[in-house]
Design a protein around this motif. Structure first.
Motif, short mmCIF file in Angstrom:
data_model
loop_
_atom_site.label_atom_id
_atom_site.label_comp_id
_atom_site.label_asym_id
_atom_site.label_seq_id
_atom_site.Cartn_x
_atom_site.Cartn_y
_atom_site.Cartn_z
N ASP A 115 0.84 -1.19 0.00
CA ASP A 115 0.00 0.00 0.00
C ASP A 115 0.89 1.25 0.00
O ASP A 115 1.78 1.37 0.84
CB ASP A 115 -0.90 -0.02 1.24
CG ASP A 115 -1.84 1.16 1.30
OD1 ASP A 115 -2.27 1.62 0.22
OD2 ASP A 115 -2.16 1.62 2.41
N PRO A 116 0.67 2.18 -0.91
CA PRO A 116 1.50 3.39 -0.96
C PRO A 116 1.48 4.18 0.35
O PRO A 116 2.48 4.78 0.73
CB PRO A 116 0.91 4.21 -2.09
CG PRO A 116 0.13 3.27 -2.91
CD PRO A 116 -0.30 2.16 -2.01
N ASN A 117 0.36 4.15 1.06
CA ASN A 117 0.28 4.88 2.33
C ASN A 117 1.19 4.25 3.38
O ASN A 117 1.83 4.94 4.16
CB ASN A 117 -1.15 4.92 2.84
CG ASN A 117 -2.05 5.73 1.93
OD1 ASN A 117 -1.64 6.73 1.39
ND2 ASN A 117 -3.27 5.28 1.76
N GLN A 118 1.27 2.91 3.41
CA GLN A 118 2.14 2.23 4.35
C GLN A 118 3.60 2.52 4.01
O GLN A 118 4.43 2.74 4.91
CB GLN A 118 1.90 0.72 4.32
CG GLN A 118 0.58 0.29 4.90
CD GLN A 118 0.37 -1.21 4.76
OE1 GLN A 118 0.99 -1.85 3.92
NE2 GLN A 118 -0.50 -1.75 5.59
N ALA A 149 4.75 5.18 2.44
CA ALA A 149 5.04 6.57 2.78
C ALA A 149 5.23 6.74 4.29
O ALA A 149 6.13 7.45 4.73
CB ALA A 149 3.90 7.47 2.29
N ALA A 150 4.40 6.05 5.08
CA ALA A 150 4.53 6.13 6.54
C ALA A 150 5.87 5.57 6.99
O ALA A 150 6.52 6.11 7.89
CB ALA A 150 3.38 5.39 7.21
N MET A 176 6.30 2.79 -5.85
CA MET A 176 5.15 3.70 -5.83
C MET A 176 4.85 4.22 -7.23
O MET A 176 3.69 4.30 -7.65
CB MET A 176 5.43 4.86 -4.88
CG MET A 176 5.41 4.46 -3.42
SD MET A 176 5.88 5.78 -2.30
CE MET A 176 4.65 7.01 -2.62
#
Length: 78
Positions: free
Chosen positions: A11-14, A16-17, A42
């Motif tokens: 997941d791109p959000n994971q 990025a985090a 990404m």
């Protein structure tokens, strides 16, 4: 040495985090290779989404033009 980002993160959000977490650690050694790999993943994901989206929104005439151009490029590789 900071922990490496797991390749299991899709997941791109994971991702990025995880990048933010790594970059805010004190005395963290920055691993350019890991960051490069994550950013490539990404971008690849966004490219896959963009291609599908463009095919949905293109007219049949535009799809035909794109297909002809791709076929011509394949045959001219030799």
């Amino acid at each position: 040495m900071p922990k490496r980002i797991s390749s299991k993160l899709k997941d791109p959000n994971q991702i990025a985090a995880a990048i933010v977490e790594l970059s805010t650690l004190e005395n963290a050694e920055f691993d350019i290779a890991t960051l490069s790999r994550v950013m490539a993943e990404m971008g690849r994901k966004g490219g896959k989404i963009g291609g599908k989206r463009s095919l949905e929104t293109m007219s049949p005439v535009d799809r035909k033009k794109r297909a002809k151009k791709a076929a011509k490029a394949r045959w001219n590789k030799k």
